[in-house]
Every structure is written in structure tokens, then in C-alpha cells.
Design a protein around this motif. Structure first.
Motif, PDB file in Angstrom:
ATOM      1  N   ASN A 560       0.877  -1.229   0.098  1.00 45.98           N
ATOM      2  CA  ASN A 560      -0.046   0.084   0.123  1.00 45.98           C
ATOM      3  C   ASN A 560       0.725   1.376  -0.004  1.00 45.98           C
ATOM      4  O   ASN A 560       0.440   2.281  -0.700  1.00 45.98           O
ATOM      5  CB  ASN A 560      -0.867  -0.141   1.405  1.00 45.98           C
ATOM      6  N   GLU A 561       1.791   1.167   0.738  1.00 41.86           N
ATOM      7  CA  GLU A 561       2.896   2.366   0.631  1.00 41.86           C
ATOM      8  C   GLU A 561       3.517   2.513  -0.675  1.00 41.86           C
ATOM      9  O   GLU A 561       3.642   3.914  -1.104  1.00 41.86           O
ATOM     10  CB  GLU A 561       4.053   2.036   1.805  1.00 41.86           C
ATOM     11  N   ALA A 562       3.687   1.696  -1.405  1.00 38.22           N
ATOM     12  CA  ALA A 562       4.407   1.497  -2.542  1.00 38.22           C
ATOM     13  C   ALA A 562       3.379   2.283  -3.558  1.00 38.22           C
ATOM     14  O   ALA A 562       3.635   3.174  -4.443  1.00 38.22           O
ATOM     15  CB  ALA A 562       4.909   0.521  -3.058  1.00 38.22           C
ATOM     16  N   TRP A 563       2.146   1.785  -3.528  1.00 41.97           N
ATOM     17  CA  TRP A 563       1.023   2.452  -4.411  1.00 41.97           C
ATOM     18  C   TRP A 563       0.882   3.807  -4.319  1.00 41.97           C
ATOM     19  O   TRP A 563       0.657   4.579  -4.905  1.00 41.97           O
ATOM     20  CB  TRP A 563      -0.103   1.453  -4.079  1.00 41.97           C
ATOM     21  N   GLN A 564       0.803   4.212  -2.797  1.00 40.75           N
ATOM     22  CA  GLN A 564       0.430   5.645  -2.546  1.00 40.75           C
ATOM     23  C   GLN A 564       1.676   6.554  -2.991  1.00 40.75           C
ATOM     24  O   GLN A 564       1.575   7.676  -3.357  1.00 40.75           O
ATOM     25  CB  GLN A 564       0.321   5.707  -1.134  1.00 40.75           C
ATOM     26  N   ASN A 565       2.829   5.976  -2.830  1.00 42.06           N
ATOM     27  CA  ASN A 565       4.107   6.788  -3.382  1.00 42.06           C
ATOM     28  C   ASN A 565       3.955   6.961  -4.759  1.00 42.06           C
ATOM     29  O   ASN A 565       4.400   8.111  -5.257  1.00 42.06           O
ATOM     30  CB  ASN A 565       5.355   6.084  -3.011  1.00 42.06           C
ATOM     31  N   TRP A 566       3.502   5.698  -5.503  1.00 36.42           N
ATOM     32  CA  TRP A 566       3.676   6.003  -7.144  1.00 36.42           C
ATOM     33  C   TRP A 566       2.362   6.969  -7.293  1.00 36.42           C
ATOM     34  O   TRP A 566       2.651   7.929  -8.167  1.00 36.42           O
ATOM     35  CB  TRP A 566       3.238   4.565  -7.641  1.00 36.42           C
ATOM     36  N   ALA A 567       1.447   6.992  -6.799  1.00 34.27           N
ATOM     37  CA  ALA A 567       0.579   7.890  -7.158  1.00 34.27           C
ATOM     38  C   ALA A 567       0.961   9.512  -6.823  1.00 34.27           C
ATOM     39  O   ALA A 567       0.493  10.363  -7.452  1.00 34.27           O
ATOM     40  CB  ALA A 567      -1.024   7.832  -6.232  1.00 34.27           C
ATOM     41  N   ARG A 568       1.585   9.637  -5.637  1.00 36.50           N
ATOM     42  CA  ARG A 568       1.842  11.026  -5.381  1.00 36.50           C
ATOM     43  C   ARG A 568       2.924  11.536  -6.251  1.00 36.50           C
ATOM     44  O   ARG A 568       3.015  12.694  -6.839  1.00 36.50           O
ATOM     45  CB  ARG A 568       2.467  10.904  -3.794  1.00 36.50           C
ATOM     46  N   ASN A 569       3.886  10.715  -6.767  1.00 40.32           N
ATOM     47  CA  ASN A 569       4.885  10.914  -7.781  1.00 40.32           C
ATOM     48  C   ASN A 569       4.130  11.403  -9.211  1.00 40.32           C
ATOM     49  O   ASN A 569       4.378  12.580  -9.842  1.00 40.32           O
ATOM     50  CB  ASN A 569       5.933   9.635  -8.229  1.00 40.32           C
ATOM     51  N   VAL A 570       3.192  10.865  -9.552  1.00 38.55           N
ATOM     52  CA  VAL A 570       2.518  11.085 -10.911  1.00 38.55           C
ATOM     53  C   VAL A 570       1.763  12.301 -10.512  1.00 38.55           C
ATOM     54  O   VAL A 570       1.806  13.076 -11.483  1.00 38.55           O
ATOM     55  CB  VAL A 570       1.593  10.122 -11.189  1.00 38.55           C
ATOM     56  N   ALA A 571       1.007  12.669  -9.306  1.00 39.28           N
ATOM     57  CA  ALA A 571       0.377  13.700  -9.045  1.00 39.28           C
ATOM     58  C   ALA A 571       1.353  15.207  -9.085  1.00 39.28           C
ATOM     59  O   ALA A 571       0.809  16.136  -9.551  1.00 39.28           O
ATOM     60  CB  ALA A 571      -0.319  13.880  -7.825  1.00 39.28           C
ATOM     61  N   ASN A 572       2.564  14.724  -8.801  1.00 44.08           N
ATOM     62  CA  ASN A 572       3.630  15.957  -8.848  1.00 44.08           C
ATOM     63  C   ASN A 572       4.412  15.888 -10.138  1.00 44.08           C
ATOM     64  O   ASN A 572       5.460  16.402 -10.224  1.00 44.08           O
ATOM     65  CB  ASN A 572       4.485  15.721  -7.620  1.00 44.08           C
ATOM     66  N   GLN A 573       3.907  15.072 -11.027  1.00 42.01           N
ATOM     67  CA  GLN A 573       4.435  15.078 -12.406  1.00 42.01           C
ATOM     68  C   GLN A 573       5.939  14.651 -12.324  1.00 42.01           C
ATOM     69  O   GLN A 573       6.620  15.095 -13.047  1.00 42.01           O
ATOM     70  CB  GLN A 573       4.562  16.551 -13.139  1.00 42.01           C
ATOM     71  N   ARG A 574       6.247  13.550 -11.553  1.00 45.19           N
ATOM     72  CA  ARG A 574       7.435  12.923 -11.443  1.00 45.19           C
ATOM     73  C   ARG A 574       7.349  11.596 -11.882  1.00 45.19           C
ATOM     74  O   ARG A 574       6.386  10.864 -11.634  1.00 45.19           O
ATOM     75  CB  ARG A 574       7.979  12.899 -10.018  1.00 45.19           C
ATOM     76  N   SER A 575       8.415  11.100 -12.589  1.00 43.52           N
ATOM     77  CA  SER A 575       8.545   9.597 -13.181  1.00 43.52           C
ATOM     78  C   SER A 575       8.780   8.795 -11.881  1.00 43.52           C
ATOM     79  O   SER A 575       9.443   9.190 -11.022  1.00 43.52           O
ATOM     80  CB  SER A 575       9.524   9.346 -14.023  1.00 43.52           C
ATOM     81  N   CYS A 576       8.347   7.334 -11.984  1.00 50.07           N
ATOM     82  CA  CYS A 576       8.637   6.671 -10.818  1.00 50.07           C
ATOM     83  C   CYS A 576       9.537   5.511 -11.626  1.00 50.07           C
ATOM     84  O   CYS A 576       9.314   4.608 -12.510  1.00 50.07           O
ATOM     85  CB  CYS A 576       7.277   5.776 -10.467  1.00 50.07           C
ATOM     86  N   TYR A 577      10.844   5.511 -11.300  1.00 51.81           N
ATOM     87  CA  TYR A 577      12.132   4.458 -11.673  1.00 51.81           C
ATOM     88  C   TYR A 577      11.939   3.506 -10.552  1.00 51.81           C
ATOM     89  O   TYR A 577      12.000   3.517  -9.497  1.00 51.81           O
ATOM     90  CB  TYR A 577      13.328   5.467 -11.731  1.00 51.81           C
ATOM     91  N   LEU A 578      12.334   2.381 -11.097  1.00 48.93           N
ATOM     92  CA  LEU A 578      12.483   1.222 -10.402  1.00 48.93           C
ATOM     93  C   LEU A 578      13.641   1.072  -9.696  1.00 48.93           C
ATOM     94  O   LEU A 578      14.832   1.308 -10.089  1.00 48.93           O
ATOM     95  CB  LEU A 578      12.482  -0.094 -11.405  1.00 48.93           C
TER      96      LEU A 578
END
Length: 675
Positions: A560-578
Motif C-alpha cells: 500500500n505504501e508503494a502504491w501511494q508513493n507512485w500515485a503521489r509522484n504522478v500527481a507531482n509530475q514525477r516519473s517513478c523509476y524502479l
């Protein structure tokens, strides 16, 4: 004549002042009242209507400055002091201020009521209650008006939602399938009756086609089956793509159905899943929307009424082929009783990850090699563990009900450790259909002459025997589940003006047009709960909708923490690198659980990568890491069971004793559902 006494003079003067007070109050349409242990001024009046056709607004209120004194203090005041206090609080200036305050408030109420299409008089009547402060009555009016506006808006939104999405016409939303002349062939029969073999043979011969599976594992198995027959086929699941150039066929999980490509043959597996509240909508969509000339529907005999109803509703000719089991299946005379009575080729069934691992550990201690299968394992690990059992590297497979769907294993006997399963709310007796589905995995045709079923203990054995005699109830002929597409959500948004995804999903769930209840909204509770959190982020509606569907468990903190972090990054226009730390498992207190969760995390990243590639650029890497992590999980399971076997051998060498009874005295009770 003697002069009046001083007391008599005071009384007369007090009476005069009291009369003057009463007269003074009357001039302002007011009176004294006792309210909440205090003395206050209550003012009655009327505001002229803005239009001749409108009714004047009457009021009876206590001005906020109209509370004079507590009763005990009031009694101590003489008449002159009381009059002076009233004149201070009520005079032309304060009366004018009160009128202005009421007038401004009424004007606001009239404007808001008109805008909402409501009659303001329904709410302004609350200004005539008296004995309460004006501010409190204003709040009462506002509360009633706000509630009425919300109800009105809700009714308006509900009506708009009903008009924008009509489930009775759900099949018409699939343009390509709607315009085709399709025919259905339902191949229905129990487990081990050859349903899949017959349909896949037809699919392999077709010029084009698709196999739609309930599980990634089944999609992968039939992808490889088609490859072996030199069919140009691609694999498409939510988390993985294996695209073949010039492919004519696709093996896919059912949620990944492409409704825009016309084909010759489609195979829809496990059609009885139509009744599943969580995922049944995917089968409804596939039956209504797959654009194939011939559609094979494979499943249990109990699905026949539902298949007939759908074919009739879709105006598609239907052929039903009923198959019988190819090898006999029967209950053993006695329960297994002790671990030492387990045999090579047995499948031991428990109903949680914890129970599976505990049983596997105990069975390993008696010298049998064990493979394990449960829902939290990735498809790759399940496949590897199943292959160990097929190849004879494992004597016994210990599994949850995940074994009941699709896995073809050389099982001679199915042994139930319990006849109950925890469904997330309570622990209940297994439904007959699930009992039959699991038990049916025994006696693989061509390997064993017959299949055998037993309970581990006496109580379980009797319960399973009774359940095996009960025929599963037929699926209903209506009430097929549907979940909204992004297009439908956007239509409701345009019709209502609503922007919050949670509210849009609720409108779909509660207010869309059902007409005849043939199609019904599926279970959206988890998606709505996710949407409430997503609505707090600066994401587009399409992005929120996508994130609400990510196949990841909100109940597992790290996921759940990973999912929320990904969503916040997209909301802030940031790419999510693995970022992959494959050694984290070794540092974890529970390395196997950590590795399993990591598989889920990397698969979820890949799922997002195929849908939002601009924000998740490492999708292919995620697939590779998930596969590598799955191999590690498989090695962990193998090592865990191997270490138990070595410990047993050491005990035997030094004269030690190993247990021949099951964990916890013979009957493992299920405490939680399979993840």
C-alpha cells in the motif's frame, strides 16, 4: 387625610414603571420571555416581500443582544433598572439592525433556494419558532436548506447518471461484437472431463483467435500449448507482454480482452465465474463483448442456465456440449488419520498461506518431499512448484483452493485438512461447488485409473463426504455483474458535473438505470475506498481511475505504501523509476513473505508501466525482476522443505522421533482467507 406610606408609594411607582415597560415592548412588537434560565426579549415582526406576488417573511426571534440577565439576577433588579436594561437592548437602532440582519439573511436564503429550484418558504418558517436566539434559528434554516440542496443535487445527479448509463443496453457498448453474427458453443462438464482440450484444439486450427483465462498461470500454460503447435501467439496479461510479430492468436487474462479486433474463435474459460461478485464482471464483459464468430464457453455444468440466458439476451445461437468425467472419483472409506498415512501423489488442502506452510513443514519431517501452492505466490512460482510435483521431485503437494482452478497435476488423492474456510467475515462450511472443484483434481486421466478423496480427520472426512453428495446450485439466469469503464465514468461526470471519482463510482453503483436487473453493478467497495484517497491528489480523472484498479493489496503495508508513493509522484509530475534491492529479503524477519510481497510489487509496477508508460518507464525491467524474485521464492520454498527432510534424516540417524500427527493435534483451523 394622611399621606400614603413610603411602601405604598414605591409599589405604585413600580406598577407605573412596569406598565411603561409593557407599553415600551409593545411599541416594538416584543415581549419578555424566560428561556434557558434567563430573561430575554422576543421580537415579532414581518419583512415586506421583494415582489408583490411573494408572501411577507414573518419572524419571532430573540436578538443576540436580547438576552437580558439570568432569572436570579433579574429578580434582584427593581422596575426602573429593568426598564433601563430593556431600553438599552431594544431601541429603534437595535430594531433597525435586527431587521437589516434578518433581511440580509433572508435575501441569501431566497437566492440560494431559487438557484436550487426550491421554495424558500419551506425553510424560512423556522424563523417563527420564538424563544431562541436569531443566530441559532439562522443556523437551523441554513442546515435545512443545505440538506435540501444536497438531496436535490443527489436526485439530479442520480437522474443524470441513470440517463447517461443504461445497463439494460450494456451489450450495445461493444460496437464490434454487436455488429457481428456470433454463435456460442458451451462445453460444460466437471473437472477432468476434457473441456479445455476440445476447445483449444479448435482454437489452434482457427485463422485467428483468443484464449481468455481467469489466471495469469493458465494464460501462460495455454500460450505455451499454442506455441508447441506452431501457432503464432502473443501472451498479454496485466503485468506481462510477450508479443510475437505477425501473431494471429492471443492468450490473455480475461480482464485484458481486446474488444476492437475481430477474430474467428474465442475461448472463455471457467464461465461459472460469472457469479463471482469480485471478478464476475470480467466474464460478463467477455461474453457480451468478445468480437469472435465462434465463442467457446468452458465451465461447470451449473453454469448452463446463465449461459442460456446470456445467449438469448444477446440473440446468439447456442450449442451445449455436456461432458462426463473421464475417470471415476470417489470418497475413501476412512480418513487419513496420521501424517504417516500420506502417500506419494497426494494433494493436501488447507485454506491459508500459514496453514499450507505449517502442513508442508510437518509433512517434510516424515521424509516426504513437498511442493507448495497458495494464492500469494506469483504464477511463475506456482508453475515451478507444480512442475516439481509433475516431475516427481516432490511426493506431495500442499495447496490452498488455488489448486482448484486450471492446474493440471498428477494427483491421485485429494486430502482435505478441514471442511471450513474463512471468507473474510466468518469461518463457514465449504460451498459444494468449491468442494467438487478441488476434489475433482484427483485422478488425472491417463495417469491414474481413478481419483480418490478423503478428509484428514474423522470429522472433516464425514463433512467432505456429505458435500460431495450435494450438487452445486445452478447459476441464476439474471443479475450478471458489470463494473464501469472509464468511458462510462466520464459520461456520468459530464452529465452530473461531479469530479470526485469516489462519488462517480457511487453514482454508478447506486443510481444507474437497471431496468430489468439482468445486468447489475458489481462490487465497487474497494475501488471506491481507494478513490476517496486518490481524490485528494492532483490527478486527472483517467489517472485516478487507473490507480484505483492497480492489482495490489491495500491490506499489506509495504504494498500500500508503494502504491501511494507512485500515485503521489504522478500527481507531482514525477516519473517513478524502479529500484530493486534483492538482498532485502535476507535482512527481513520473514524473508519468504518479503520476497512474495516484492513479486507483487514489481508486477504492479509493470501493470502501471503498460498503462502509464510516461511515468513508469521500467516496466520490462520490472517483469524481469519479478521473474528473478519468483525464482528466489521457489528456491526458498524448496530449501525450506529440503531442510526439514535433512532434519528428519538426522533425527532418524540418532534415534529421534518425528511426528506422525498433524500440526495442532489433528485439525488446523483456518483463521484468515488466502491472500
Amino acid at each position: 387625610m394622611p399621606n400614603p406610606s413610603p411602601d405604598r408609594h414605591t409599589a405604585t411607582s413600580g406598577d407605573d414603571i412596569n406598565a411603561e415597560l409593557a407599553s415600551y415592548l409593545a411599541r416594538f412588537g416584543a415581549r419578555l420571555i424566560h428561556s434557558n434560565e434567563a430573561v430575554a426579549i422576543e421580537v415579532t415582526g414581518e419583512l415586506e416581500a421583494a415582489q408583490p406576488s411573494e408572501t411577507p417573511i414573518a419572524f419571532r426571534l430573540v436578538p443576540d443582544q436580547g438576552v437580558l440577565a439570568r432569572i436570579t439576577k433579574w429578580r434582584k433588579l427593581d422596575a426602573a433598572q429593568r426598564l433601563a436594561l430593556v431600553q438599552e437592548r431594544l431601541n429603534p437602532a437595535t430594531r433597525e439592525a435586527l431587521h437589516a440582519e434578518i433581511g440580509q439573511f433572508v435575501s441569501t436564503v431566497l437566492r440560494r433556494a431559487r438557484a436550487a429550484g426550491l421554495d424558500a418558504q419551506d425553510f424560512l418558517g423556522a424563523l417563527q419558532s420564538g424563544r431562541e436566539l436569531a443566530s441559532r434559528r439562522f443556523q437551523v434554516v441554513e442546515d435545512r436548506l443545505n440538506n435540501a440542496i444536497l438531496r436535490k443535487r443527489s436526485e439530479t445527479h442520480a437522474e443524470a447518471a441513470r440517463a447517461s448509463v443504461r445497463l439494460a443496453r450494456y451489450p450495445e457498448t461493444f460496437d464490434l461484437a454487436e455488429g457481428m453474427r456470433r454463435r456460442f458453443i458451451a462445453i460444460l462438464g466437471p473437472t477432468n472431463s476434457g473441456k479445455t482440450h476440445q476447445a483449444m484444439a479448435a482454437l489452434a486450427q482457427a485463422r485467428s483467435g483468443v484464449y481468455l483465462a481467469p489466471l495469469r498461470l493458465l494464460a501462460l500454460e495455454n500460450y505455451e500449448r499454442l506455441l508447441e503447435q506452431e501457432v503464432k501467439v502473443s501472451l498479454v496479461t496485466g503485468e506481462e507482454r510477450r508479443l510475437t510479430e505477425g501473431a494471429t492468436h492471443v492468450a490473455s487474462t480475461i480482464e485484458m480482452l481486446d474488444t476492437t479486433r475481430a477474430i474467428d474463435i474465442a475461448v472463455i474459460d471457467e464461465i461459472q465465474m460469472l457469479e463471482d461478485l469480485e471478478r464476475g464482471s470480467a466474464w460478463t464483459a467477455a461474453v457480451c463483448g468478445v468480437p469472435a464468430k465462434t465463442v467457446y464457453l468452458l465451465g461447470a455444468p451449473s453454469a448452463q442456465p446463465a449461459v442460456e440466458a446470456l445467449a438469448e439476451r444477446l440473440d446468439c445461437p447456442l450449442e451445449i456440449i455436456s461432458l462426463q468425467r473421464k475417470s471415476p472419483l470417489g470418497m475413501e472409506a476412512q480418513p487419513v488419520g496420521q501424517l504417516k498415512h500420506l502417500q506419494r501423489g497426494d494433494a493436501v488442502i488447507a485454506f491459508s498461506r500459514r496453514e499450507v506452510l505449517e502442513w508442508a513443514a510437518q509433512i517434510s519431517k516424515i521424509g516426504l518431499k513437498v511442493a507448495t501452492l497458495y494464492g500469494n505466490l506469483s504464477p511463475e512460482v506456482r508453475r515451478a512448484q507444480a512442475q516439481r510435483f509433475r516431475d516427481g521431485e516432490a511426493d506431495v503437494v500442499v495447496a490452498t483452493d488455488a489448486i482448484g482452478m486450471g492446474l493440471n497435476l498428477p494427483i491421485r488423492r485429494v486430502v482435505f485438512t478441514t471442511a471450513k474456510k474463512y471468507d473474510g467475515i466468518s469461518e463457514d462450511l465449504l460451498p459444494p461447488w468449491l468442494t467438487h472443484q478441488i476434489a475433482g483434481r484427483a485422478g488425472r486421466f491417463g495417469i491414474h485409473e481413478a481419483g480418490h478423496v478423503a478428509g484428514f480427520d474423522e470429522h472433516t472426512h464425514r463433512s467432505i463426504a456429505r458435500l460431495m453428495k450435494i450438487q452445486p446450485e445452478p447459476l441464476p439466469r439474471r443479475g450478471f455483474f458489470v463494473t464501469p469503464s472509464l468511458d462510462q465514468i466520464e459520461r456520468i461526470a459530464r452529465a452530473t458535473g461531479e469530479t470526485a471519482l469516489a462519488k462517480l463510482l457511487e453514482l454508478f453503483s447506486r443510481n444507474i438505470d437497471l431496468s430489468d436487473d439482468f445486468f447489475l453493478p458489481g462490487n465497487l467497495l474497494e475501488q471506491i475506498e481507494r478513490a476517496r484517497w486518490l481524490d485528494s491528489l492532483r490527478l486527472s480523472l483517467a489517472q485516478r481511475f487507473t490507480f484505483s484498479l492497480v492489482p495490489i493489496s491495500s491490506r499489506v503495508a509495504v504494498l500500500n505504501e508503494a502504491w501511494q508513493n507512485w500515485a503521489r509522484n504522478v500527481a507531482n509530475q514525477r516519473s517513478c523509476y524502479l529500484s530493486a534491492d534483492l538482498e532485502v529479503f535476507e535482512r527481513s524477519k520473514f524473508p519468504l513473505q518479503a520476497a512474495e510481497d516484492a513479486c507483487k510489487k514489481y508486477s504492479a509496477y509493470a501493470w502501471l508501466g503498460y498503462r502509464l508508460p510516461e511515468y513508469f518507464p521500467d516496466a520490462e525491467a520490472a517483469v524481469a525482476i519479478a521473474r528473478e524474485t519468483s525464482e528466489r521464492v521457489d528456491r526458498m520454498l524448496a530449501a525450506q522443505n529440503h531442510s526439514q527432510n535433512r532434519a528428519t534424516a538426522r533425527d532418524d540417524r540418532f534415534g529421534g522421533k518425528h511426528r506422525h500427527t498433524p500440526p495442532r493435534g489433528g485439525h488446523l483451523r483456518t483463521r484468515r482467507s488466502v491472500r
